[in-house]
Structure formats: C-alpha cells, structure tokens
Scaffold this motif. Structure first.
Motif, PDB file in Angstrom:
ATOM      1  N   MET A  82      36.876  39.886  45.068  1.00 20.46           N
ATOM      2  CA  MET A  82      38.024  39.021  44.925  1.00 20.46           C
ATOM      3  C   MET A  82      38.134  38.576  43.471  1.00 20.46           C
ATOM      4  O   MET A  82      37.171  38.146  42.869  1.00 20.46           O
ATOM      5  CB  MET A  82      37.871  37.812  45.840  1.00 20.46           C
ATOM      6  N   ARG A  83      39.318  38.703  42.911  1.00 25.31           N
ATOM      7  CA  ARG A  83      39.561  38.257  41.548  1.00 25.31           C
ATOM      8  C   ARG A  83      40.218  36.887  41.547  1.00 25.31           C
ATOM      9  O   ARG A  83      41.099  36.611  42.347  1.00 25.31           O
ATOM     10  CB  ARG A  83      40.493  39.231  40.837  1.00 25.31           C
ATOM     11  N   PHE A  84      39.786  36.062  40.640  1.00 23.22           N
ATOM     12  CA  PHE A  84      40.329  34.718  40.490  1.00 23.22           C
ATOM     13  C   PHE A  84      41.810  34.800  40.113  1.00 23.22           C
ATOM     14  O   PHE A  84      42.185  35.525  39.190  1.00 23.22           O
ATOM     15  CB  PHE A  84      39.532  33.981  39.420  1.00 23.22           C
ATOM     16  N   LEU A  85      42.663  34.096  40.831  1.00 23.04           N
ATOM     17  CA  LEU A  85      44.104  34.022  40.565  1.00 23.04           C
ATOM     18  C   LEU A  85      44.787  35.398  40.568  1.00 23.04           C
ATOM     19  O   LEU A  85      45.690  35.665  39.777  1.00 23.04           O
ATOM     20  CB  LEU A  85      44.366  33.318  39.229  1.00 23.04           C
ATOM     21  N   GLN A  86      44.400  36.283  41.467  1.00 25.75           N
ATOM     22  CA  GLN A  86      44.941  37.637  41.503  1.00 25.75           C
ATOM     23  C   GLN A  86      46.467  37.649  41.659  1.00 25.75           C
ATOM     24  O   GLN A  86      47.155  38.380  40.954  1.00 25.75           O
ATOM     25  CB  GLN A  86      44.288  38.447  42.632  1.00 25.75           C
ATOM     26  N   ARG A  87      46.993  36.863  42.571  1.00 29.94           N
ATOM     27  CA  ARG A  87      48.449  36.841  42.781  1.00 29.94           C
ATOM     28  C   ARG A  87      49.170  36.393  41.510  1.00 29.94           C
ATOM     29  O   ARG A  87      50.182  36.973  41.119  1.00 29.94           O
ATOM     30  CB  ARG A  87      48.788  35.922  43.944  1.00 29.94           C
ATOM     31  N   GLU A  88      48.661  35.364  40.858  1.00 34.32           N
ATOM     32  CA  GLU A  88      49.280  34.851  39.644  1.00 34.32           C
ATOM     33  C   GLU A  88      49.205  35.879  38.524  1.00 34.32           C
ATOM     34  O   GLU A  88      50.157  36.056  37.760  1.00 34.32           O
ATOM     35  CB  GLU A  88      48.601  33.549  39.220  1.00 34.32           C
ATOM     36  N   ARG A  89      48.085  36.567  38.406  1.00 39.51           N
ATOM     37  CA  ARG A  89      47.938  37.594  37.374  1.00 39.51           C
ATOM     38  C   ARG A  89      48.896  38.756  37.610  1.00 39.51           C
ATOM     39  O   ARG A  89      49.425  39.335  36.663  1.00 39.51           O
ATOM     40  CB  ARG A  89      46.502  38.106  37.315  1.00 39.51           C
ATOM     41  N   THR A  90      49.156  39.066  38.871  1.00 42.29           N
ATOM     42  CA  THR A  90      50.096  40.135  39.206  1.00 42.29           C
ATOM     43  C   THR A  90      51.507  39.756  38.764  1.00 42.29           C
ATOM     44  O   THR A  90      52.231  40.582  38.195  1.00 42.29           O
ATOM     45  CB  THR A  90      50.063  40.427  40.720  1.00 42.29           C
ATOM     46  N   VAL A  91      51.889  38.505  38.989  1.00 48.32           N
ATOM     47  CA  VAL A  91      53.207  38.034  38.571  1.00 48.32           C
ATOM     48  C   VAL A  91      53.321  38.072  37.052  1.00 48.32           C
ATOM     49  O   VAL A  91      54.328  38.533  36.502  1.00 48.32           O
ATOM     50  CB  VAL A  91      53.491  36.612  39.108  1.00 48.32           C
ATOM     51  N   VAL A  92      52.298  37.612  36.349  1.00 42.50           N
ATOM     52  CA  VAL A  92      52.311  37.634  34.883  1.00 42.50           C
ATOM     53  C   VAL A  92      52.462  39.072  34.389  1.00 42.50           C
ATOM     54  O   VAL A  92      53.226  39.344  33.462  1.00 42.50           O
ATOM     55  CB  VAL A  92      51.035  36.979  34.296  1.00 42.50           C
ATOM     56  N   GLU A  93      51.779  39.996  35.013  1.00 42.07           N
ATOM     57  CA  GLU A  93      51.853  41.401  34.595  1.00 42.07           C
ATOM     58  C   GLU A  93      53.261  41.962  34.808  1.00 42.07           C
ATOM     59  O   GLU A  93      53.734  42.756  34.004  1.00 42.07           O
ATOM     60  CB  GLU A  93      50.834  42.249  35.352  1.00 42.07           C
ATOM     61  N   GLU A  94      53.929  41.530  35.856  1.00 39.84           N
ATOM     62  CA  GLU A  94      55.292  41.982  36.103  1.00 39.84           C
ATOM     63  C   GLU A  94      56.265  41.419  35.073  1.00 39.84           C
ATOM     64  O   GLU A  94      57.175  42.103  34.628  1.00 39.84           O
ATOM     65  CB  GLU A  94      55.752  41.574  37.502  1.00 39.84           C
ATOM     66  N   VAL A  95      56.076  40.163  34.703  1.00 40.16           N
ATOM     67  CA  VAL A  95      56.997  39.483  33.797  1.00 40.16           C
ATOM     68  C   VAL A  95      56.676  39.783  32.327  1.00 40.16           C
ATOM     69  O   VAL A  95      57.575  40.028  31.522  1.00 40.16           O
ATOM     70  CB  VAL A  95      56.978  37.960  34.057  1.00 40.16           C
ATOM     71  N   LEU A  96      55.399  39.754  31.983  1.00 43.69           N
ATOM     72  CA  LEU A  96      54.953  39.998  30.604  1.00 43.69           C
ATOM     73  C   LEU A  96      53.870  41.081  30.612  1.00 43.69           C
ATOM     74  O   LEU A  96      52.674  40.770  30.549  1.00 43.69           O
ATOM     75  CB  LEU A  96      54.410  38.708  29.985  1.00 43.69           C
ATOM     76  N   PRO A  97      54.265  42.342  30.713  1.00 41.36           N
ATOM     77  CA  PRO A  97      53.283  43.427  30.802  1.00 41.36           C
ATOM     78  C   PRO A  97      52.296  43.412  29.633  1.00 41.36           C
ATOM     79  O   PRO A  97      52.693  43.296  28.479  1.00 41.36           O
ATOM     80  CB  PRO A  97      54.131  44.694  30.773  1.00 41.36           C
ATOM     81  N   GLY A  98      51.018  43.492  29.951  1.00 36.91           N
ATOM     82  CA  GLY A  98      49.976  43.556  28.938  1.00 36.91           C
ATOM     83  C   GLY A  98      49.443  42.212  28.466  1.00 36.91           C
ATOM     84  O   GLY A  98      48.426  42.168  27.768  1.00 36.91           O
ATOM     85  N   LEU A  99      50.101  41.118  28.817  1.00 38.21           N
ATOM     86  CA  LEU A  99      49.669  39.795  28.333  1.00 38.21           C
ATOM     87  C   LEU A  99      48.278  39.445  28.834  1.00 38.21           C
ATOM     88  O   LEU A  99      47.420  39.034  28.051  1.00 38.21           O
ATOM     89  CB  LEU A  99      50.664  38.714  28.746  1.00 38.21           C
ATOM     90  N   ASP A 100      48.039  39.601  30.119  1.00 34.97           N
ATOM     91  CA  ASP A 100      46.736  39.259  30.692  1.00 34.97           C
ATOM     92  C   ASP A 100      45.624  40.068  30.031  1.00 34.97           C
ATOM     93  O   ASP A 100      44.591  39.522  29.643  1.00 34.97           O
ATOM     94  CB  ASP A 100      46.747  39.490  32.201  1.00 34.97           C
ATOM     95  N   GLN A 101      45.839  41.352  29.864  1.00 34.77           N
ATOM     96  CA  GLN A 101      44.832  42.210  29.235  1.00 34.77           C
ATOM     97  C   GLN A 101      44.583  41.795  27.792  1.00 34.77           C
ATOM     98  O   GLN A 101      43.438  41.754  27.335  1.00 34.77           O
ATOM     99  CB  GLN A 101      45.274  43.662  29.293  1.00 34.77           C
ATOM    100  N   CYS A 102      45.642  41.470  27.083  1.00 30.66           N
ATOM    101  CA  CYS A 102      45.510  41.048  25.685  1.00 30.66           C
ATOM    102  C   CYS A 102      44.713  39.745  25.573  1.00 30.66           C
ATOM    103  O   CYS A 102      43.811  39.631  24.742  1.00 30.66           O
ATOM    104  CB  CYS A 102      46.891  40.875  25.077  1.00 30.66           C
ATOM    105  N   LEU A 103      45.035  38.775  26.419  1.00 29.82           N
ATOM    106  CA  LEU A 103      44.343  37.483  26.356  1.00 29.82           C
ATOM    107  C   LEU A 103      42.891  37.579  26.811  1.00 29.82           C
ATOM    108  O   LEU A 103      42.024  36.922  26.230  1.00 29.82           O
ATOM    109  CB  LEU A 103      45.087  36.438  27.188  1.00 29.82           C
TER     110      LEU A 103
END
Length: 62
Positions: free
Chosen positions: A1-22
């Motif tokens: 289980m990943r912490f905040l998986q649903r939220e990270r999925t939404v961020v990836e849809e809206v701002l692709p690559g942001l999560d990976q960059c941060l």
C-alpha cells in the motif's frame, strides 16, 4: 500500500511528472531557500484545466 495513492493519482493526471520530480528531491533540498522544487511546477499545463466546466470561467483561460 502506498501512502496517499489516490491523491498521487489525481496529481499525476493534473500535473504529469510533478510527483516524480518532487520525490526525486531530498527533504533538505525541498526546504532550502534556493530549492529546485519550483522547477517541478514549470511543466506546461493545458489552459483552463483548473476551471470546472460548470462555471462561467470555463469559457475563458484561467
């Protein structure tokens, strides 16, 4: 289980690559006065992507 998986999925849809960059930056880099984190937000976003379609703002670029 990943912490905040649903939220990270939404961020990836809206701002692709942001999560990976941060997550590539260390906590010290994120907190530094000259943090490179702001460059993670430099990804172009489609105009109007932050406007809900049910508002008058949807007919213009936000």
């Amino acid at each position: 289980m990943r912490f905040l998986q649903r939220e990270r999925t939404v961020v990836e849809e809206v701002l692709p690559g942001l999560d990976q960059c941060l997550t590539a930056l260390s906590p010290a880099e994120l907190e530094a006065a000259d943090s490179p984190a702001s460059s993670c937000f430099a990804t172009p976003v489609v105009p109007g992507s932050w406007c809900p379609p049910s508002t008058a703002a949807a007919v213009r670029t936000c």
